[in-house]
Scaffold this motif. Structure first.
Motif, short mmCIF file in Angstrom:
data_model
loop_
_atom_site.label_atom_id
_atom_site.label_comp_id
_atom_site.label_asym_id
_atom_site.label_seq_id
_atom_site.Cartn_x
_atom_site.Cartn_y
_atom_site.Cartn_z
N THR A 98 0.65 -1.14 0.04
CA THR A 98 -0.06 0.00 0.05
C THR A 98 0.89 1.26 -0.05
OG1 THR A 98 -0.05 0.02 2.41
CG2 THR A 98 -1.56 -1.21 1.51
N ALA A 99 0.44 2.46 -0.17
CA ALA A 99 1.07 3.61 -0.09
C ALA A 99 1.64 3.65 1.22
CB ALA A 99 0.21 4.74 -0.22
N THR A 100 1.22 3.16 2.38
CA THR A 100 1.81 3.22 3.83
C THR A 100 3.10 2.36 3.54
OG1 THR A 100 -0.25 3.75 4.65
CG2 THR A 100 1.51 2.96 6.21
N GLY A 101 2.97 1.14 3.13
CA GLY A 101 3.96 0.13 3.07
C GLY A 101 4.95 0.75 2.24
N THR A 102 4.82 1.34 1.21
CA THR A 102 5.97 2.04 0.29
C THR A 102 6.72 3.21 1.12
OG1 THR A 102 4.62 1.67 -1.77
CG2 THR A 102 6.58 3.19 -1.82
N HIS A 103 5.76 3.77 2.04
CA HIS A 103 6.49 4.76 2.77
C HIS A 103 7.40 4.16 3.80
CE1 HIS A 103 7.10 8.43 4.85
NE2 HIS A 103 6.55 8.21 6.09
N ILE A 104 7.14 3.20 4.25
CA ILE A 104 7.75 2.66 5.69
C ILE A 104 8.85 1.62 5.32
CG2 ILE A 104 6.13 3.55 7.22
CD1 ILE A 104 6.60 -0.23 6.71
N GLU A 105 8.72 1.06 4.18
CA GLU A 105 9.72 -0.19 3.51
C GLU A 105 11.23 -0.16 3.97
OE1 GLU A 105 10.18 -3.02 -0.13
OE2 GLU A 105 9.77 -0.84 -0.59
N ASP A 106 11.81 1.20 3.96
CA ASP A 106 13.12 1.53 3.86
C ASP A 106 13.39 1.26 5.34
OD1 ASP A 106 11.84 3.79 4.57
OD2 ASP A 106 13.67 4.76 3.24
N GLN A 107 12.62 1.56 6.36
CA GLN A 107 12.72 1.68 7.76
C GLN A 107 12.65 0.04 8.36
OE1 GLN A 107 10.39 4.42 9.91
NE2 GLN A 107 9.72 5.50 8.19
N LEU A 108 12.46 -0.86 7.47
CA LEU A 108 12.18 -2.12 8.24
C LEU A 108 13.74 -2.88 8.06
CD1 LEU A 108 8.98 -3.34 6.18
CD2 LEU A 108 9.33 -2.82 8.87
N PRO A 109 14.03 -3.64 9.24
CA PRO A 109 15.21 -4.30 9.00
C PRO A 109 15.51 -5.44 8.15
CG PRO A 109 14.02 -5.16 10.96
CD PRO A 109 13.15 -3.82 10.41
N GLY A 110 16.71 -5.55 7.54
CA GLY A 110 16.77 -6.41 6.14
C GLY A 110 17.01 -7.76 6.85
N HIS A 111 16.67 -8.69 5.79
CA HIS A 111 16.88 -10.29 6.57
C HIS A 111 17.41 -11.13 5.12
CE1 HIS A 111 13.09 -11.65 4.80
NE2 HIS A 111 12.69 -10.47 4.87
N GLY A 112 17.90 -12.23 5.45
CA GLY A 112 18.53 -13.03 4.27
C GLY A 112 17.36 -13.80 3.76
N LYS A 113 17.44 -14.82 2.90
CA LYS A 113 16.27 -15.65 2.40
C LYS A 113 15.85 -16.63 3.44
CE LYS A 113 18.41 -16.81 -2.18
NZ LYS A 113 18.72 -17.97 -3.00
#
Length: 417
Positions: A98-113
């Protein structure tokens, strides 16, 4: 009895408040985590309705990406702001936001496969006070443990839901705190009753202790008329020095008992020596000095009187090592015995005896200061100097009954406090 009631009330109130302060935040935390889990469980159930299939082949082949995309788009915009679907090898097949998801995606911690086998979640604090729950769900084939793929969804918890969670947690925390306080209020009458009973027994025991001390004191006084009121006065003086020195509890109790019974060993000294008029010769003095060892034997193993041992054993020791029976020097002499030494000599010089009149206060203090560093501990003397005038004024021309009352007050304070 009022003292015990007040003490019981203070302690129950303190415990109730402490329990309330501990239980309230714990209840708040549990309630908040429970609300989180409820949201996550709902999100997991919702994800299962949209996931493409329950067999291993559903997320394989040319149609896998299109099936995953349809599922991801169905999941995003509902409970999830970000929906990602992976195949069994951990390759991303589809992602929808969603638009909200796009806005906050870069704030989420990354993870591997992905490679997990059980569902889980994590709570993520975002910028601007936002809060997200991230769900990890392995997709397993029906009736088997084989992993067919993975779903990962992110839900940004809306403000209204955060408010609901917080208000519910606050209510639970308030109820826990109230329960702790009500529990304290409910048990107070029971504890009060027990406290009254304990107080009564404590006073009875204390009275028996005082009676035991006085019985021993009277036994000494029957044989040595100088020791009657002297025992009360010297024990009270020692207690005042002990209070001024910061003693309390068992140390103070031992000081009082030991000071009162310091000469208990004189019970075993022959009358010919104990009551002799004039100076004792060397042999008689040797026998007189055995009253210390006799006193140790009397108080040893007598329960609460065990604490009297240090004063009984050390009341004739001197700071410079010139005392008896052990010739202890300085701080090797127990503190209670060093305190008693000052109290004993002050009372002996200040009191009327068959062989002398009382010395004036100024003369008594002069003698004590002259003996400081030889007979007396300089530190104990410094303490005594602060209260010497008060002690003298309190005990001047006091009767034995009045001295007994003074000591009884100290005993109650330090044995029941």
């Amino acid at each position: 009895m009022a003292y015990f009631e007040r003490r019981a009330a203070r302690r129950i109130s303190l415990v109730s408040v402490v329990l309330a302060l501990i239980s309230a935040p714990m209840a708040w935390l549990v309630a908040a985590e429970s609300a989180e889990r409820d949201i996550v469980l709902l999100a997991m159930e919702e994800s299962k309705r949209f996931l493409p299939a329950t067999d291993h082949n559903a997320l394989m082949g040319e149609a896998a990406a299109s099936r995953a995309r349809v599922a991801a788009e169905g999941l995003s915009g509902g409970l999830f702001d970000i929906a990602e679907i992976y195949d069994a090898q951990g390759r991303k097949l589809a992602e929808s936001m969603t638009a909200t998801g796009t806005h906050i995606e870069d704030q989420l911690p990354g993870h591997g496969k992905p490679g997990y086998t059980e569902a889980s979640y994590e709570s993520v604090k975002l910028n601007n006070g936002l809060w997200a729950l991230r769900v990890f769900v392995p997709m397993k084939e029906a009736g088997r443990q084989r992993i067919a793929g993975y779903f990962e969804g992110v839900r940004v918890v809306p403000a209204w839901q955060r408010d609901n969670i917080e208000s519910a947690a606050i209510r639970v925390a308030g109820m826990a705190a109230l329960a702790a306080l009500l529990c304290g209020l409910a048990i107070f009458p029971i504890v009060l009753k027990l406290s009254r009973e304990n107080a009564k027994k404590a006073y009875e025991i204390l009275d028996s202790h005082i009676a035991m001390m006085e019985a021993l004191g009277r036994a000494i006084a029957k044989r040595d008329s100088d020791t009657g009121a002297h025992n009360y006065r010297v024990a009270w003086i020692a207690a005042r020095i002990g209070e001024e020195s910061g003693l309390s509890g068992a140390a103070m109790q031992a000081l009082i008992a030991g000071s009162f019974l310091h000469d208990v060993g004189k019970i075993g000294i022959p009358d010919a020596i104990l009551l002799k008029q004039g100076k004792l010769d060397e042999d008689e003095m040797s026998i007189m000095r055995t009253h210390v060892a006799l006193g140790e034997e009397i108080v040893h193993g007598m329960g609460w009187l065990d604490g009297a041992h240090e004063v009984v054993a050390g009341h004739h020791e001197k700071w410079n090592g010139g005392g008896y029976p052990r010739g202890l020097v300085g701080e090797a002499i127990p503190l209670s015995a060093r305190i008693f030494a000052v109290a004993d000599v002050f009372d002996a010089l200040s009191s009327k005896r068959p062989y002398k009149s009382p010395f004036p206060f100024e003369k008594v203090m002069e003698i004590l200061q002259q003996e400081t560093g030889s007979h007396f501990d300089p530190v104990v003397m410094q303490v005594f100097l602060r209260i010497a005038q008060e002690v003298n004024a309190t005990l001047k021309d006091i009767s034995e009954a009045e001295a007994r009352a003074l000591l009884t007050d100290k005993i109650k304070r330090h044995f029941l406090g």
